[in-house]
Design an enzyme around this catalytic site. Structure first.
Site, PDB file in Angstrom:
ATOM      1  N   LYS A  11      10.340  -0.666 -11.638  1.00  0.00           N
ATOM      2  CA  LYS A  11       9.227  -1.766 -10.228  1.00  0.00           C
ATOM      3  C   LYS A  11      10.291  -2.841  -9.994  1.00  0.00           C
ATOM      4  O   LYS A  11      11.527  -2.423 -11.231  1.00  0.00           O
ATOM      5  CB  LYS A  11       7.562  -2.416 -10.020  1.00  0.00           C
ATOM      6  CG  LYS A  11       7.166  -0.543 -10.108  1.00  0.00           C
ATOM      7  CD  LYS A  11       5.772  -0.987 -10.617  1.00  0.00           C
ATOM      8  CE  LYS A  11       4.543  -0.840 -10.286  1.00  0.00           C
ATOM      9  NZ  LYS A  11       3.247  -0.847 -10.183  1.00  0.00           N
ATOM     10  N   TYR A  51      -0.103   0.577  -0.872  1.00  0.00           N
ATOM     11  CA  TYR A  51      -0.223   0.035  -1.385  1.00  0.00           C
ATOM     12  C   TYR A  51      -2.339  -0.686  -0.995  1.00  0.00           C
ATOM     13  O   TYR A  51      -2.763  -0.561  -0.973  1.00  0.00           O
ATOM     14  CB  TYR A  51      -0.660  -1.008  -2.519  1.00  0.00           C
ATOM     15  CG  TYR A  51       0.571  -0.835  -3.716  1.00  0.00           C
ATOM     16  CD1 TYR A  51      -0.029  -0.035  -4.598  1.00  0.00           C
ATOM     17  CD2 TYR A  51       1.759  -1.692  -3.743  1.00  0.00           C
ATOM     18  CE1 TYR A  51       0.551   0.923  -6.020  1.00  0.00           C
ATOM     19  CE2 TYR A  51       2.471  -1.114  -5.153  1.00  0.00           C
ATOM     20  CZ  TYR A  51       1.913   0.319  -5.753  1.00  0.00           C
ATOM     21  OH  TYR A  51       3.033   0.041  -7.475  1.00  0.00           O
ATOM     22  N   ASN A 114       4.835  -4.097 -13.795  1.00  0.00           N
ATOM     23  CA  ASN A 114       4.414  -3.229 -15.593  1.00  0.00           C
ATOM     24  C   ASN A 114       5.472  -2.182 -15.131  1.00  0.00           C
ATOM     25  O   ASN A 114       5.239  -1.390 -15.861  1.00  0.00           O
ATOM     26  CB  ASN A 114       3.392  -2.766 -15.252  1.00  0.00           C
ATOM     27  CG  ASN A 114       2.771  -2.228 -14.146  1.00  0.00           C
ATOM     28  OD1 ASN A 114       3.176  -2.184 -13.266  1.00  0.00           O
ATOM     29  ND2 ASN A 114       1.747  -1.227 -14.033  1.00  0.00           N
ATOM     30  N   HIS A 117       6.116   2.821 -11.408  1.00  0.00           N
ATOM     31  CA  HIS A 117       4.461   3.433 -11.207  1.00  0.00           C
ATOM     32  C   HIS A 117       4.015   4.840 -11.345  1.00  0.00           C
ATOM     33  O   HIS A 117       5.173   5.740 -11.563  1.00  0.00           O
ATOM     34  CB  HIS A 117       4.789   3.130  -9.025  1.00  0.00           C
ATOM     35  CG  HIS A 117       4.383   3.918  -8.267  1.00  0.00           C
ATOM     36  ND1 HIS A 117       2.015   3.530  -8.421  1.00  0.00           N
ATOM     37  CD2 HIS A 117       3.965   5.500  -8.255  1.00  0.00           C
ATOM     38  CE1 HIS A 117       1.843   4.661  -7.927  1.00  0.00           C
ATOM     39  NE2 HIS A 117       2.621   5.203  -7.262  1.00  0.00           N
ATOM     40  N   GLU A 128       2.840   9.872  -1.794  1.00  0.00           N
ATOM     41  CA  GLU A 128       3.556   8.811  -1.772  1.00  0.00           C
ATOM     42  C   GLU A 128       5.021   8.937  -1.397  1.00  0.00           C
ATOM     43  O   GLU A 128       6.200   8.261  -1.375  1.00  0.00           O
ATOM     44  CB  GLU A 128       3.184   8.514  -2.593  1.00  0.00           C
ATOM     45  CG  GLU A 128       2.196   8.064  -3.457  1.00  0.00           C
ATOM     46  CD  GLU A 128       1.825   7.198  -4.859  1.00  0.00           C
ATOM     47  OE1 GLU A 128       0.822   6.417  -5.137  1.00  0.00           O
ATOM     48  OE2 GLU A 128       2.433   7.922  -5.605  1.00  0.00           O
TER      49      GLU A 128
HETATM   50  P1  IDP Z   1      -1.870   1.800 -12.192  1.00  0.00           P
HETATM   51  O1  IDP Z   1      -0.288   1.599 -11.855  1.00  0.00           O
HETATM   52  O2  IDP Z   1      -1.610   1.706 -13.879  1.00  0.00           O
HETATM   53  O3  IDP Z   1      -2.190   3.361 -11.504  1.00  0.00           O
HETATM   54  P2  IDP Z   1      -3.116   0.593 -10.720  1.00  0.00           P
HETATM   55  O4  IDP Z   1      -4.916   0.585 -11.516  1.00  0.00           O
HETATM   56  O5  IDP Z   1      -3.576   1.920  -9.797  1.00  0.00           O
HETATM   57  O6  IDP Z   1      -2.684   0.970 -12.214  1.00  0.00           O
HETATM   58  O7  IDP Z   1      -2.788  -0.529 -10.136  1.00  0.00           O
HETATM   59  C1  IDP Z   1      -1.358  -0.821  -8.860  1.00  0.00           C
HETATM   60  C2  IDP Z   1      -0.912  -1.134  -9.558  1.00  0.00           C
HETATM   61  O8  IDP Z   1      -1.005  -2.855  -9.085  1.00  0.00           O
HETATM   62  C3  IDP Z   1      -0.046  -1.800 -11.082  1.00  0.00           C
HETATM   63  O9  IDP Z   1       1.098  -0.723 -11.256  1.00  0.00           O
HETATM   64  C4  IDP Z   1       0.213  -3.059 -11.184  1.00  0.00           C
HETATM   65  O10 IDP Z   1       1.387  -3.278 -11.213  1.00  0.00           O
HETATM   66  C5  IDP Z   1      -0.711  -3.930 -10.507  1.00  0.00           C
HETATM   67  N1  IDP Z   1      -2.110  -4.114 -10.915  1.00  0.00           N
HETATM   68  C6  IDP Z   1      -3.023  -3.551 -11.415  1.00  0.00           C
HETATM   69  N2  IDP Z   1      -4.008  -4.393 -11.925  1.00  0.00           N
HETATM   70  C7  IDP Z   1      -3.925  -5.319 -11.955  1.00  0.00           C
HETATM   71  C8  IDP Z   1      -4.475  -6.696 -12.299  1.00  0.00           C
HETATM   72  O11 IDP Z   1      -5.315  -6.752 -13.027  1.00  0.00           O
HETATM   73  N3  IDP Z   1      -3.717  -8.211 -11.754  1.00  0.00           N
HETATM   74  C9  IDP Z   1      -1.836  -8.087 -11.434  1.00  0.00           C
HETATM   75  N4  IDP Z   1      -2.059  -6.650 -10.739  1.00  0.00           N
HETATM   76  C10 IDP Z   1      -2.058  -5.493 -11.553  1.00  0.00           C
HETATM   77 MG    MG Z   2      -2.548   3.862  -9.435  1.00  0.00          MG
END
Ligand code: IDP
Ligand code: MG
Length: 139
Positions: A11, A51, A114, A117, A128
């Protein structure tokens, strides 16, 4: 169709902080093989489509802004049990909750930024991967 593939993106925060090399090294050390790799930057519209599953979630706007804010590296990876093993390697969504040694624990800044992905199912890995790459038949 093979179920031994997953899809990942390094990312914008990780790219901006020069973590492409160290993250790819962790991925290789964990025995994943790179099948396809692309360095690119996405428009809000394109990453919004990627997304779309999160459209109704409160953080969708923030996520789309963030993911279009700088270059990313999109990668298709291959390994037995790829999806589950890769989710283990990257750690929990929130880096504060990620297991020590995982990619998010090592490189992520926040729950939004974070670092990486990882697809959450074989079906989504295929969708994807196809979103970013075509003409993979020779593999
Ligand atoms: P994942 O990437 O661990 O599968 P997901 O729930 O699919 O997590 O969420 C997709 C992405 O959205 C996350 O990787 C993160 O970048 C972002 N995200 C998830 N939860 C939050 C939040 O509570 N605040 C801001 N961004 C979030
Ligand atoms: Mg996810």
């Amino acid at each position: 169709m093979a179920t031994n593939r997953t899809f990942t993106m390094i990312k914008p925060d990780a790219v901006a902080n020069n973590h492409i090399g160290p993250i790819l090294a962790k991925i290789n050390e964990a025995q994943f093989r790179i099948v396809a790799l692309k360095y690119t930057q996405l428009s809000r519209e394109t990453i919004g489509q990627f997304y779309a599953v999160h459209k109704e979630r409160s953080f969708y706007g923030e996520l789309v802004d963030y993911m279009s804010s700088g270059p990313i590296v999109a990668v298709i990876l291959e390994k037995d049990n790829a999806v589950a093993d890769f989710r283990k390697l990257i750690g929990a969504t929130d880096p504060a909750k990620a297991e020590p040694g995982t990619i998010r624990a090592l490189f992520a800044k926040s729950i939004a930024a974070n670092a990486i992905h990882g697809s959450d199912s074989d079906e989504n890995a295929k969708i994807e991967g196809n979103f970013f790459f075509s003409m993979l038949e020779r593999f």
